[in-house]
Write a protein that holds these residues in place. Structure first.
Motif, PDB file in Angstrom:
ATOM      1  N   ALA A   1       0.829  -1.208   0.000  1.00  0.00           N
ATOM      2  CA  ALA A   1       0.000   0.000   0.000  1.00  0.00           C
ATOM      3  C   ALA A   1       0.865   1.259   0.000  1.00  0.00           C
ATOM      4  O   ALA A   1       0.586   2.217  -0.739  1.00  0.00           O
ATOM      5  N   LEU A   2       1.921   1.264   0.798  1.00  0.00           N
ATOM      6  CA  LEU A   2       2.826   2.413   0.884  1.00  0.00           C
ATOM      7  C   LEU A   2       3.466   2.710  -0.470  1.00  0.00           C
ATOM      8  O   LEU A   2       3.447   3.847  -0.952  1.00  0.00           O
ATOM      9  N   VAL A   3       4.015   1.689  -1.092  1.00  0.00           N
ATOM     10  CA  VAL A   3       4.690   1.880  -2.378  1.00  0.00           C
ATOM     11  C   VAL A   3       3.693   2.261  -3.469  1.00  0.00           C
ATOM     12  O   VAL A   3       3.929   3.201  -4.235  1.00  0.00           O
ATOM     13  N   THR A   4       2.587   1.557  -3.527  1.00  0.00           N
ATOM     14  CA  THR A   4       1.599   1.821  -4.576  1.00  0.00           C
ATOM     15  C   THR A   4       1.056   3.239  -4.487  1.00  0.00           C
ATOM     16  O   THR A   4       0.997   3.961  -5.493  1.00  0.00           O
ATOM     17  N   THR A   5       0.655   3.658  -3.301  1.00  0.00           N
ATOM     18  CA  THR A   5       0.126   5.020  -3.169  1.00  0.00           C
ATOM     19  C   THR A   5       1.214   6.066  -3.393  1.00  0.00           C
ATOM     20  O   THR A   5       0.927   7.146  -3.916  1.00  0.00           O
ATOM     21  N   GLY A   6       2.449   5.745  -3.027  1.00  0.00           N
ATOM     22  CA  GLY A   6       3.553   6.672  -3.269  1.00  0.00           C
ATOM     23  C   GLY A   6       3.809   6.906  -4.746  1.00  0.00           C
ATOM     24  O   GLY A   6       4.222   7.995  -5.164  1.00  0.00           O
ATOM     25  N   LEU A   7       3.550   5.907  -5.554  1.00  0.00           N
ATOM     26  CA  LEU A   7       3.738   6.046  -7.000  1.00  0.00           C
ATOM     27  C   LEU A   7       2.759   7.041  -7.603  1.00  0.00           C
ATOM     28  O   LEU A   7       3.048   7.680  -8.614  1.00  0.00           O
ATOM     29  N   PHE A   8       1.591   7.177  -6.989  1.00  0.00           N
ATOM     30  CA  PHE A   8       0.542   8.048  -7.516  1.00  0.00           C
ATOM     31  C   PHE A   8       0.374   9.349  -6.728  1.00  0.00           C
ATOM     32  O   PHE A   8      -0.383  10.228  -7.135  1.00  0.00           O
ATOM     33  N   ALA A   9       1.059   9.486  -5.610  1.00  0.00           N
ATOM     34  CA  ALA A   9       0.873  10.635  -4.716  1.00  0.00           C
ATOM     35  C   ALA A   9       1.434  11.922  -5.316  1.00  0.00           C
ATOM     36  O   ALA A   9       2.356  11.911  -6.130  1.00  0.00           O
TER      37      ALA A   9
ATOM     38  N   GLY B   1       1.574  20.453  -5.889  1.00  0.00           N
ATOM     39  CA  GLY B   1       1.627  19.786  -7.186  1.00  0.00           C
ATOM     40  C   GLY B   1       3.008  19.782  -7.797  1.00  0.00           C
ATOM     41  O   GLY B   1       3.167  19.532  -8.990  1.00  0.00           O
ATOM     42  N   ILE B   2       4.033  20.063  -6.983  1.00  0.00           N
ATOM     43  CA  ILE B   2       5.404  20.129  -7.497  1.00  0.00           C
ATOM     44  C   ILE B   2       6.074  18.750  -7.430  1.00  0.00           C
ATOM     45  O   ILE B   2       6.655  18.285  -8.398  1.00  0.00           O
ATOM     46  N   GLU B   3       5.997  18.132  -6.266  1.00  0.00           N
ATOM     47  CA  GLU B   3       6.587  16.805  -6.076  1.00  0.00           C
ATOM     48  C   GLU B   3       5.511  15.755  -6.279  1.00  0.00           C
ATOM     49  O   GLU B   3       4.429  15.855  -5.716  1.00  0.00           O
ATOM     50  N   SER B   4       5.821  14.756  -7.081  1.00  0.00           N
ATOM     51  CA  SER B   4       4.821  13.718  -7.323  1.00  0.00           C
ATOM     52  C   SER B   4       5.498  12.393  -7.636  1.00  0.00           C
ATOM     53  O   SER B   4       6.664  12.353  -8.024  1.00  0.00           O
ATOM     54  N   GLY B   5       4.735  11.323  -7.439  1.00  0.00           N
ATOM     55  CA  GLY B   5       5.215   9.998  -7.792  1.00  0.00           C
ATOM     56  C   GLY B   5       5.281   9.842  -9.295  1.00  0.00           C
ATOM     57  O   GLY B   5       4.652  10.600 -10.039  1.00  0.00           O
ATOM     58  N   PRO B   6       6.026   8.858  -9.785  1.00  0.00           N
ATOM     59  CA  PRO B   6       6.226   8.709 -11.228  1.00  0.00           C
ATOM     60  C   PRO B   6       4.962   8.345 -12.007  1.00  0.00           C
ATOM     61  O   PRO B   6       4.930   8.482 -13.222  1.00  0.00           O
ATOM     62  N   LEU B   7       3.910   7.928 -11.323  1.00  0.00           N
ATOM     63  CA  LEU B   7       2.669   7.569 -12.012  1.00  0.00           C
ATOM     64  C   LEU B   7       1.529   8.541 -11.703  1.00  0.00           C
ATOM     65  O   LEU B   7       0.381   8.298 -12.082  1.00  0.00           O
TER      66      LEU B   7
ATOM     67  N   ALA C   1      -4.241   9.681  -2.652  1.00  0.00           N
ATOM     68  CA  ALA C   1      -3.161   8.689  -2.602  1.00  0.00           C
ATOM     69  C   ALA C   1      -2.069   9.139  -1.630  1.00  0.00           C
ATOM     70  O   ALA C   1      -1.513   8.325  -0.878  1.00  0.00           O
ATOM     71  N   ALA C   2      -1.777  10.430  -1.610  1.00  0.00           N
ATOM     72  CA  ALA C   2      -0.757  10.955  -0.699  1.00  0.00           C
ATOM     73  C   ALA C   2      -1.193  10.793   0.758  1.00  0.00           C
ATOM     74  O   ALA C   2      -0.363  10.475   1.630  1.00  0.00           O
ATOM     75  N   GLU C   3      -2.470  10.987   1.033  1.00  0.00           N
ATOM     76  CA  GLU C   3      -2.968  10.826   2.405  1.00  0.00           C
ATOM     77  C   GLU C   3      -2.910   9.363   2.845  1.00  0.00           C
ATOM     78  O   GLU C   3      -2.497   9.059   3.969  1.00  0.00           O
ATOM     79  N   VAL C   4      -3.294   8.448   1.955  1.00  0.00           N
ATOM     80  CA  VAL C   4      -3.194   7.021   2.272  1.00  0.00           C
ATOM     81  C   VAL C   4      -1.722   6.632   2.430  1.00  0.00           C
ATOM     82  O   VAL C   4      -1.362   5.846   3.309  1.00  0.00           O
ATOM     83  N   HIS C   5      -0.871   7.207   1.596  1.00  0.00           N
ATOM     84  CA  HIS C   5       0.575   6.963   1.665  1.00  0.00           C
ATOM     85  C   HIS C   5       1.119   7.360   3.041  1.00  0.00           C
ATOM     86  O   HIS C   5       1.893   6.607   3.645  1.00  0.00           O
ATOM     87  N   GLU C   6       0.703   8.503   3.542  1.00  0.00           N
ATOM     88  CA  GLU C   6       1.152   8.959   4.860  1.00  0.00           C
ATOM     89  C   GLU C   6       0.668   8.019   5.962  1.00  0.00           C
ATOM     90  O   GLU C   6       1.424   7.664   6.870  1.00  0.00           O
ATOM     91  N   THR C   7      -0.581   7.595   5.871  1.00  0.00           N
ATOM     92  CA  THR C   7      -1.125   6.660   6.861  1.00  0.00           C
ATOM     93  C   THR C   7      -0.379   5.327   6.809  1.00  0.00           C
ATOM     94  O   THR C   7      -0.017   4.763   7.849  1.00  0.00           O
TER      95      THR C   7
END
Length: 170
Positions: free
Chosen positions: A59-67, A72-78, A90-96
């Motif tokens: 979950a951490l990796v997947t959401t980080g890819l889309f976060a 809107g400057i820093e973002s995951g590759p997807l 996705a960023a909020e789920v990534h943080e959790t």
């Protein structure tokens, strides 16, 4: 690790250490006993700890890819595959997931300390070497791991990481 859970050595396979609730409860009742009984691989409770950690890491990796961050400057590759609001979710789920990962890692370290201090079992050595202390008269089965399967897993992981880093644009 997921690949190795299917293709790895006997003690690394999910089928060896993922047990049902009755096994977990029966094992949990023995936690206070001292000294501990060594077993190959993870015990029933530890097996579910591995599953929990892997699930949260996925979950951490997947959401980080889309976060994406608030600016809107820093973002995951997807992140450009979804809209801004979805990327923020996705960023909020990534943080959790990150905070849950920290808690699970802390619990894992506490369990290792408990087994070392209370049960007198050195799990760290077994994790690093793949071997544990054997009681007199005890026999331990061969681990039977395949360097070819390990190499295949490394190649698959590397290729997937490269593809993700390119946003699946070749």
């Amino acid at each position: 690790r997921i690949w190795w859970g299917f293709a790895g050595s006997r003690t690394a396979r999910f089928s060896q250490f993922v047990r049902g609730p009755n096994s977990v409860l029966a094992y949990a009742r023995t936690l206070g006993a001292r000294p501990g009984h060594s077993s190959d691989g993870h015990n029933p409770l530890g097996g579910w700890s591995v599953i929990a950690m892997l699930a949260v890491l996925v979950a951490l990796v997947t959401t980080g890819l889309f976060a994406i961050d608030i600016d809107g400057i820093e973002s995951g590759p997807l992140a450009d595959y979804i809209n801004f609001d979805q990327a923020r979710s996705a960023a909020e789920v990534h943080e959790t997931a990150f905070n849950i990962t920290l808690a699970l890692v802390g619990l894992h370290i506490a369990a290792i300390a408990f087994y070392f201090g209370w049960k007198r079992l050195n799990l760290v050595r077994a994790m690093i070497t793949g071997r544990r202390a054997v009681s007199e008269g005890e026999t331990v089965g061969d681990l039977r791991w395949s360097p070819v399967k390990a190499l295949i897993g490394i190649v698959i992981a590397g290729a997937f990481a490269w593809a993700v880093s390119k946003g699946f644009r070749f």
